[in-house]
Write an enzyme that holds these catalytic residues in place. Structure first.
Site, short mmCIF file in Angstrom:
data_model
loop_
_atom_site.label_atom_id
_atom_site.label_comp_id
_atom_site.label_asym_id
_atom_site.label_seq_id
_atom_site.Cartn_x
_atom_site.Cartn_y
_atom_site.Cartn_z
CG ASP A 1 -2.92 -1.22 5.13
OD1 ASP A 1 -3.46 -2.04 4.44
OD2 ASP A 1 -2.06 -0.38 4.70
CD GLU B 1 -1.25 -6.19 4.77
OE1 GLU B 1 -1.11 -6.44 3.64
OE2 GLU B 1 -1.01 -4.84 5.01
C1 GLC Z 1 -1.87 -3.52 2.43
C2 GLC Z 1 -3.11 -3.47 1.40
C3 GLC Z 1 -2.87 -3.30 0.25
C4 GLC Z 1 -2.48 -1.58 0.18
C5 GLC Z 1 -1.22 -1.54 0.94
C6 GLC Z 1 -1.01 -0.06 1.20
O1 GLC Z 1 -1.09 -4.35 1.82
O2 GLC Z 1 -3.54 -4.80 1.91
O3 GLC Z 1 -4.07 -3.32 -0.57
O4 GLC Z 1 -2.11 -1.46 -1.15
O5 GLC Z 1 -1.32 -2.00 2.34
O6 GLC Z 1 -2.17 0.56 2.08
#
Ligand code: GLC
Length: 556
Positions: free
Chosen positions: A223, A277
């Protein structure tokens, strides 16, 4: 399940023994809270996922990615993790997660879990200990605690802004009621940022990876992977920064952190993968994370956020393939996830691109047009070289729910924007499985309580049951397309060559005479000569491909 059964060198059963599975996989994202509720409390759970594994097998996916399932106060839908070695009681327990991982493998489905290295929950043992231990304690060094500026420390240590809006700092109020230090949270106040300069933080995450690899998971979704490292001087954000030297975005030291994770993943075998991500506008910087000794793969948000336009999408596809080829990594293709507006809604608007900043209530939407385009987009994206990620409900063509009662909106993005941003709950509504009224089979038969977010009254036609019987449904299209992705060696990883059918048509060939054509022009277009039609997103009109439609052809 004995954890050793699935360890490192144990070959995975049957179809999943391929070490390169991730290069061309179809990976289905489960948001456990909203997938299926087995115990009748209105919230999805792991037993619900176990019961729906046959559905996922029939859909034709290779892996499930679970958004966080750990104990959490749910300040951000579980992205505020209180304990990585357990499962939130809302969803089940660790033994059930182990059962789910091994049962899924029996269906040929691998498991990917979410790890959130940028922050933990404010209820995590480390943060609670840091609060108790007070300023200048070793416990506080695992986070970013600082004294405030101003005469009485009443101003935050710097001007960084939270990704969710507002300032990225909150002030601690001591047990005596006196305000003391501030702590950094790039997201919600319930998500304090970790200090990755601290050896405990590195060691703990290495152990978390091992804990879950030992339990048979095949991949880790990382993440907010580009936000994790910080400049310890916490300087202000300037208009321009040298690449790699922004105070907290895409810092060069991240490469070393993920290299150490790669070593751990590799120690379990080549089929265990790390997926980042990574939201970065600079494609070359993005690709640095995908060098052979760093991450395996990352989500391609550039493609997802592009407008429904042949020129823009072709530019995104070409750039994507180019930068991935340079580092030998497979591309990924994504149309949706739990953070972004559902594609059938997005593509039905005047502005078909996606950006968090532009989300507003009451944006006019033509859902019929958006659905048509989303069908065409699915075939386009699934024909491209690389892996495909789909988000639960995408295969049902669910629209974004935009009329949730304001007091039920749970997502912190809504409140922190001062109520201007609708937030992300509209794509997180409990799935409709069967029947004519809420809870549409999401909760057990006879369940009369509310689901954790209410479902629309007019979703009967969207249920998996209704769509399974309709050859023209979105579900049938996804099943057919995913089955062809499995059956045709041309699809999945590999390369493409463009075919010129004019500026408003995206056409390309894969190996073995597989051709994909998508029509962005306002009217029907001729198809190239073909031997057979594998699949179309809309019926041909007089032998021609209508507007906003895709066709998969065999053309030798
Ligand atoms: C990422 C996740 C999102 C979350 C953020 C903070 O972007 O996909 O849902 O709010 O991280 O952890």
């Amino acid at each position: 399940m004995s954890t050793t059964e699935l360890r490192s060198d144990t070959p995975a059963p049957g179809a999943v023994a391929d070490v390169d599975w991730w290069r061309g996989a179809a990976i289905y994202q489960v948001y456990p809270r909203s997938f299926a509720d087995q115990n009748g409390d209105g919230t999805g759970d792991l037993a619900g996922v176990r019961a729906r594994l046959p559905y996922l097998r029939d859909l034709g996916i290779d892996a499930i990615w679970f958004t966080p399932w750990y104990p959490s106060p749910m300040a951000d839908g579980g992205y505020d993790v209180a304990d990585y070695r357990s499962i939130d009681p809302l969803f089940g327990d660790l033994a059930e997660a182990e059962r789910l991982i091994s049962e899924a493998l029996e269906f040929g489905i691998r498991t990917i879990i979410d790890v959130v290295p940028n922050h933990v929950s404010d209820q995590h043992a480390w943060f609670r200990a840091a609060l108790v231990a007070g300023p200048d304690s070793p416990e506080r060094e695992r986070f970013w605690f600082r004294d405030g500026r101003g005469e009485h420390g009443e101003l935050p240590p710097n001007g960084w802004e939270s990704e969710f809006g507002g300032q990225a700092w909150s002030r601690v109020i001591g047990a005596d009621g006196v305000p003391e230090q501030w702590y950094l949270h790039l997201f919600a106040p319930g998500q304090p940022d970790l200090n990755w300069g601290h050896p405990d933080v590195l060691r703990e995450h290495e152990e978390i990876l091992r804990f879950w690899f030992d339990r048979g998971v095949c991949g880790i979704r990382i993440d907010s992977a580009a936000l994790v490292a910080k400049d310890a001087d916490l300087p202000e954000v300037a208009d321009e920064h040298h690449p790699g030297n922004h105070p907290y975005v895409d810092r060069d030291e991240l490469q070393g952190i993920y290299r150490s994770w790669r070593v751990i993943a590799e120690s379990y075998g080549p089929e265990r993968v790390l997926i980042g991500e990574i939201w970065l506008p600079d494609a070359e910087r993005f690709a640095r994370y995908l060098r052979p000794d760093v991450l395996h793969s990352a989500f391609n948000f550039d493609f997802m956020a592009s407008p429904w336009d042949a020129t823009a999408l072709r530019a995104s596809i070409e750039q994507t393939l180019d930068v991935h080829a340079k580092v030998g990594a497979p591309a990924t293709w994504v149309l949706s996830n739990h953070d972004v507006t559902r594609p059938v809604t997005r593509y039905g608007r005047v502005d078909t691109s996606f950006s968090f900043d532009a989300k507003r209530f009451g944006t006019p939407t033509d859902l019929a047009l958006g659905t048509r385009r989303a069908r065409a987009a699915a075939l386009l994206a699934m024909a491209l070289p690389g892996a495909y990620y789909l988000y639960q409900g995408e295969e049902l063509g669910l629209p974004e729910v935009e009329d949730l009662p304001l007091h039920l909106i749970d997502d912190p993005m809504h409140a922190r924007s001062g109520g201007v941003d609708p937030g992300r709950d509209g794509c997180r509504i409990p799935l409709p499985w069967s029947g004519n009224r809420p809870p549409y089979g999401f909760s057990p038969n006879g369940h009369r309580g509310e689901t954790w977010l209410p479902q629309p009254a007019d979703w009967a036609a969207f249920t998996a049951q209704a769509q399974a019987m309709d050859a023209a449904s979105m579900l049938s299209l996804y099943r057919d397309a995913l089955r062809l992705r499995r059956d045709l060696p041309a699809l999945g990883s590999g390369s493409l060559s463009w075919r010129d059918l004019g500026p408003d048509v995206l056409a390309f060939a894969r190996d073995d005479g597989f051709v994909s054509v998508t029509n962005f022009s306002g009217g029907p277009v001729d198809l190239p000569a073909f031997d057979r039609i594998w699949l179309t997103s809309a019926p041909l009109e007089g032998g021609r491909l209508p507007a906003d439609a895709s066709a998969w052809l065999e053309s030798t």
